[in-house]
Design an enzyme around this catalytic site. Structure first.
Site, PDB file in Angstrom:
ATOM      1  N   ARG A 266      30.046  83.073 -49.581  1.00 42.33           N
ATOM      2  CA  ARG A 266      29.641  84.442 -49.922  1.00 42.33           C
ATOM      3  C   ARG A 266      28.011  85.393 -48.933  1.00 42.33           C
ATOM      4  NH1 ARG A 266      30.434  87.576 -54.713  1.00 42.33           N
ATOM      5  NH2 ARG A 266      30.672  85.068 -56.161  1.00 42.33           N
TER       6      ARG A 266
ATOM      7  N   CYS B  19      33.438  78.779 -41.606  1.00 50.01           N
ATOM      8  CA  CYS B  19      33.794  79.423 -42.536  1.00 50.01           C
ATOM      9  C   CYS B  19      33.008  80.775 -42.177  1.00 50.01           C
ATOM     10  CB  CYS B  19      33.523  78.837 -43.643  1.00 50.01           C
ATOM     11  SG  CYS B  19      34.848  79.961 -45.333  1.00 50.01           S
TER      12      CYS B  19
ATOM     13  N   TYR C 197      36.370  81.165 -40.987  1.00 51.22           N
ATOM     14  CA  TYR C 197      37.930  81.369 -41.690  1.00 51.22           C
ATOM     15  C   TYR C 197      38.265  82.359 -40.957  1.00 51.22           C
ATOM     16  CZ  TYR C 197      40.232  82.327 -46.319  1.00 51.22           C
ATOM     17  OH  TYR C 197      41.223  82.120 -47.124  1.00 51.22           O
TER      18      TYR C 197
END
Length: 191
Positions: free
Chosen positions: A88, A117, A137
């Site tokens: 995140r 990612c 991702y």
């Protein structure tokens, strides 16, 4: 000794920070882990993302990772390569003007860059993926396309190399991601 700049931050994916950091140290690089507004000795919280059959990854608390360099002391010209962790953290790191300038520097100088990612969100925000083949991702695919990149839908345990850039969808791709990064760094490992 070659130096690597490693961008990470709070709630980065645990493996995507810990594993590449340790792998790059293992082969002899000096790796500086940094996060905006943090200094050497500060910690970041990590999150463990796993693939357990749900529609997206699950998230669990990870470790506290100790940064080994102060963000404000970074001089990008001192580094031979850049690594960007996922999780995140990239969603807020990409809002930092200095982070974006750092990333642009590595692309302008054609220095090796590895991103995994959601780390690719920083690349799209820096507008450095236009015309490049890369992966991320899957939820980041629309951002790659909107930024002019050619999204490659590959298994999570694979990586894509395009010039000075190597990307992987997630932490299962570390072996290929790091191998690709070492190749573009010019590393020679003999067995």
């Amino acid at each position: 000794m070659k130096k690597i700049l490693f961008l990470t931050g709070d709630f980065t994916e645990d493996y995507e920070t810990m594993v590449p950091f340790q792998m790059l140290q293992m082969v002899g690089y000096e790796v500086h882990t940094v996060c905006p507004n943090k200094k050497e000795g500060d910690t970041i919280k990590t999150a463990i993302h796993d693939f357990e059959g749900d529609q997206t990854y699950t998230e669990k608390p990870g470790h506290n990772f100790v940064l080994n360099y102060t963000f404000d002391d970074v001089n990008v010209a001192d580094y031979d390569g850049l690594v960007i962790a996922g999780g995140r953290a990239p969603e807020y790191l990409r809002l930092n003007k200095t982070v974006i300038e750092m990333v642009k520097y590595f692309f302008n100088e054609n220095k090796p860059v590895a991103a995994v990612c959601h780390g690719i969100q920083i690349l799209t925000a820096a507008d450095v993926v236009r015309g490049r083949k890369l992966t991320a991702y899957p939820a980041v695919a629309p951002e790659v396309t909107m930024a002019g990149g050619e999204f490659q839908d590959i298994p999570a345990d694979k990586a894509i190399v395009d010039g000075n850039l190597v990307t992987s969808p997630a932490w299962p791709g570390h072996p290929e991601l790091i191998k690709g990064f070492l190749d573009i760094m010019g590393a020679k490992i003999t067995l």
